[in-house]
Design a protein around this motif. Structure first.
Motif, PDB file in Angstrom:
ATOM      1  N   ARG A   1     121.898  93.364 -39.774  1.00 18.90           N
ATOM      2  CA  ARG A   1     122.824  94.193 -38.981  1.00 18.90           C
ATOM      3  C   ARG A   1     123.370  93.390 -37.793  1.00 18.90           C
ATOM      4  O   ARG A   1     124.546  93.493 -37.443  1.00 18.90           O
ATOM      5  N   ARG A   2     122.498  92.569 -37.185  1.00 18.07           N
ATOM      6  CA  ARG A   2     122.940  91.736 -36.067  1.00 18.07           C
ATOM      7  C   ARG A   2     123.991  90.725 -36.523  1.00 18.07           C
ATOM      8  O   ARG A   2     124.994  90.477 -35.845  1.00 18.07           O
ATOM      9  N   LYS A   3     123.759  90.144 -37.689  1.00 22.36           N
ATOM     10  CA  LYS A   3     124.699  89.164 -38.237  1.00 22.36           C
ATOM     11  C   LYS A   3     126.051  89.820 -38.534  1.00 22.36           C
ATOM     12  O   LYS A   3     127.113  89.251 -38.255  1.00 22.36           O
ATOM     13  N   LEU A   4     126.031  91.035 -39.069  1.00 19.76           N
ATOM     14  CA  LEU A   4     127.268  91.750 -39.365  1.00 19.76           C
ATOM     15  C   LEU A   4     128.017  92.118 -38.084  1.00 19.76           C
ATOM     16  O   LEU A   4     129.255  92.078 -38.040  1.00 19.76           O
ATOM     17  N   ARG A   5     127.267  92.460 -37.034  1.00 22.07           N
ATOM     18  CA  ARG A   5     127.919  92.778 -35.760  1.00 22.07           C
ATOM     19  C   ARG A   5     128.611  91.559 -35.181  1.00 22.07           C
ATOM     20  O   ARG A   5     129.720  91.660 -34.648  1.00 22.07           O
ATOM     21  N   ARG A   6     127.945  90.399 -35.262  1.00 20.79           N
ATOM     22  CA  ARG A   6     128.555  89.174 -34.735  1.00 20.79           C
ATOM     23  C   ARG A   6     129.830  88.821 -35.500  1.00 20.79           C
ATOM     24  O   ARG A   6     130.765  88.256 -34.939  1.00 20.79           O
ATOM     25  N   ALA A   7     129.861  89.155 -36.781  1.00 22.11           N
ATOM     26  CA  ALA A   7     131.031  88.851 -37.609  1.00 22.11           C
ATOM     27  C   ALA A   7     132.081  89.960 -37.553  1.00 22.11           C
ATOM     28  O   ALA A   7     133.156  89.810 -38.128  1.00 22.11           O
TER      29      ALA A   7
ATOM     30  N   LEU B   1     132.523  92.657 -42.588  1.00 26.13           N
ATOM     31  CA  LEU B   1     132.853  91.740 -43.666  1.00 26.13           C
ATOM     32  C   LEU B   1     134.339  91.387 -43.615  1.00 26.13           C
ATOM     33  O   LEU B   1     135.143  92.116 -43.038  1.00 26.13           O
ATOM     34  N   CYS B   2     134.684  90.282 -44.225  1.00 28.35           N
ATOM     35  CA  CYS B   2     136.090  89.903 -44.318  1.00 28.35           C
ATOM     36  C   CYS B   2     136.798  90.848 -45.284  1.00 28.35           C
ATOM     37  O   CYS B   2     136.176  91.660 -45.964  1.00 28.35           O
ATOM     38  N   ASN B   3     138.110  90.723 -45.361  1.00 29.90           N
ATOM     39  CA  ASN B   3     138.904  91.603 -46.225  1.00 29.90           C
ATOM     40  C   ASN B   3     138.483  91.478 -47.685  1.00 29.90           C
ATOM     41  O   ASN B   3     138.302  92.488 -48.379  1.00 29.90           O
TER      42      ASN B   3
ATOM     43  N   TYR C   1     139.545  91.375 -25.315  1.00 28.75           N
ATOM     44  CA  TYR C   1     139.312  91.869 -26.672  1.00 28.75           C
ATOM     45  C   TYR C   1     139.749  90.824 -27.700  1.00 28.75           C
ATOM     46  O   TYR C   1     139.075  90.598 -28.699  1.00 28.75           O
ATOM     47  N   LEU C   2     140.879  90.182 -27.438  1.00 29.23           N
ATOM     48  CA  LEU C   2     141.364  89.140 -28.346  1.00 29.23           C
ATOM     49  C   LEU C   2     140.402  87.958 -28.382  1.00 29.23           C
ATOM     50  O   LEU C   2     140.137  87.399 -29.455  1.00 29.23           O
ATOM     51  N   ARG C   3     139.901  87.562 -27.215  1.00 31.59           N
ATOM     52  CA  ARG C   3     138.975  86.422 -27.171  1.00 31.59           C
ATOM     53  C   ARG C   3     137.728  86.714 -27.994  1.00 31.59           C
ATOM     54  O   ARG C   3     137.256  85.870 -28.744  1.00 31.59           O
ATOM     55  N   GLU C   4     137.186  87.920 -27.833  1.00 31.03           N
ATOM     56  CA  GLU C   4     135.994  88.294 -28.602  1.00 31.03           C
ATOM     57  C   GLU C   4     136.293  88.339 -30.094  1.00 31.03           C
ATOM     58  O   GLU C   4     135.482  87.923 -30.924  1.00 31.03           O
ATOM     59  N   TRP C   5     137.474  88.847 -30.441  1.00 29.35           N
ATOM     60  CA  TRP C   5     137.840  88.951 -31.857  1.00 29.35           C
ATOM     61  C   TRP C   5     137.967  87.556 -32.484  1.00 29.35           C
ATOM     62  O   TRP C   5     137.462  87.304 -33.568  1.00 29.35           O
ATOM     63  N   ARG C   6     138.640  86.649 -31.761  1.00 32.49           N
ATOM     64  CA  ARG C   6     138.845  85.307 -32.311  1.00 32.49           C
ATOM     65  C   ARG C   6     137.561  84.490 -32.332  1.00 32.49           C
ATOM     66  O   ARG C   6     137.445  83.532 -33.093  1.00 32.49           O
ATOM     67  N   ALA C   7     136.600  84.867 -31.496  1.00 28.69           N
ATOM     68  CA  ALA C   7     135.335  84.140 -31.456  1.00 28.69           C
ATOM     69  C   ALA C   7     134.279  84.749 -32.369  1.00 28.69           C
ATOM     70  O   ALA C   7     133.123  84.320 -32.370  1.00 28.69           O
ATOM     71  N   ARG C   8     134.665  85.735 -33.194  1.00 23.58           N
ATOM     72  CA  ARG C   8     133.683  86.400 -34.060  1.00 23.58           C
ATOM     73  C   ARG C   8     133.093  85.403 -35.068  1.00 23.58           C
ATOM     74  O   ARG C   8     133.723  84.410 -35.423  1.00 23.58           O
TER      75      ARG C   8
ATOM     76  N   VAL D   1     131.516  84.055 -38.710  1.00 21.65           N
ATOM     77  CA  VAL D   1     132.038  84.079 -40.078  1.00 21.65           C
ATOM     78  C   VAL D   1     131.383  85.212 -40.858  1.00 21.65           C
ATOM     79  O   VAL D   1     130.200  85.529 -40.654  1.00 21.65           O
ATOM     80  N   CYS D   2     132.136  85.833 -41.742  1.00 17.38           N
ATOM     81  CA  CYS D   2     131.599  86.866 -42.629  1.00 17.38           C
ATOM     82  C   CYS D   2     130.354  86.321 -43.330  1.00 17.38           C
ATOM     83  O   CYS D   2     130.389  85.234 -43.919  1.00 17.38           O
ATOM     84  N   PRO D   3     129.212  87.021 -43.265  1.00 17.99           N
ATOM     85  CA  PRO D   3     127.970  86.495 -43.845  1.00 17.99           C
ATOM     86  C   PRO D   3     128.037  86.286 -45.353  1.00 17.99           C
ATOM     87  O   PRO D   3     127.381  85.394 -45.881  1.00 17.99           O
TER      88      PRO D   3
END
Length: 267
Positions: free
Chosen positions: A54-60, A63-65, A124-131, A133-135
């Motif tokens: 769950r932590r890994k998914l939050r950091r990402a 999931l990607c599209n 918000y943009l900085r956090e989004w771009r720094a997310r 990678v999809c696990p």
């Protein structure tokens, strides 16, 4: 589960690639798709409540599209998807509620960003771009790297070579990825020659497909060239979803240079 690193010995990766060569489409794309489906199946049936996952998914930020839509096709995964999605969307609500009153410098940054295609708060943009990678992509890339290494290692080995020559070969993106991953591999030249042969054969089938659309030859029966146009799409772009779109790169390219420099400095 990560695949074992390929070696000059025939291990599970070798036999996985060999089996994929006998099927339709790029074998490396297929291996990535199957590895992704296996990971997602385990995720939604066994790891929904796993704290580390769950932590890994939050950091990402989820999931990607590609893998989000692949998850939708998994049987009986609706409950697991709902539990994880609820957690992720609640996190987004928290992020959106955390914006502080704008300072002078923040207002100035927003003015600079007014030239962006879509305006949004810089934080918000900085956090989004720094997310992260999809696990699932991380797992898929591991399988991709090992599969490509195996192809290069065994491309001249008897049974493997015969299967490779009889297959559609690798898609264009994975051909490029192989040359990028192992530019000094001793068998890269042979691999490229075999790929050219596969592509040349496909070109001939496309020519035949086009010829039979001429009214003078319309009564001729269809052969292997009947689905050449579909195989051409896969050859040029890879299997559906594996490489995604170029929309994110397009958005990045449209940002003014000054804005890109400022955003990079703030990260």
């Amino acid at each position: 589960m990560m695949p074992p690193r390929p070696t000059t010995q025939k291990n599970s990766v070798y036999f996985t690639v060999l089996a994929a060569l006998a099927k339709h489409g790029c074998p490396v794309c297929r291996i990535m798709e199957e590895a992704s489906a296996s990971y997602l199946d385990t995720l939604f049936y066994e790891q929904v409540t796993d704290v580390g996952v769950r932590r890994k998914l939050r950091r990402a930020r989820g999931l990607c599209n590609w893998h989000s839509w692949q998850a939708r096709r998994i049987t009986n995964a609706a409950l697991g998807i709902s539990i994880i999605a609820k957690d992720l969307i609640e996190e987004e609500c928290t992020r959106l509620a955390a914006f502080e009153p704008r300072s002078f410098w923040r207002r100035l940054a927003d003015l600079i960003q007014a030239r962006l295609p879509r305006r949004a708060p810089p934080a918000y943009l900085r956090e989004w771009r720094a997310r992260a990678v999809c696990p699932v992509c991380q797992v898929a890339v591991e399988h991709e790297q090992h599969a490509l290494e195996t192809v290069l290692t065994f491309v001249d080995e008897g049974a493997f070579s015969r299967h490779f020559e009889a297959s559609t070969g690798l898609c264009l993106p994975h051909t490029a990825r192989a040359t990028e991953q192992a530019p000094s591999h001793p068998k890269l030249g042979l691999f490229i020659d075999l790929q050219r042969s596969n592509y040349t054969r496909l070109v001939a089938e496309l020519e035949e497909f086009c010829r039979k659309h001429d009214y003078r030859f319309a009564r001729e029966g269809w052969g292997r060239e009947a689905d050449a146009w579909q195989r051409a799409i896969e050859t040029l772009s890879g299997n559906s979803g594996v490489f995604g779109s170029a929309i994110e790169r397009q958005h990045a390219a449209r940002r003014p240079r000054l804005v890109r420099k400022l955003l990079n400095r703030w990260r």
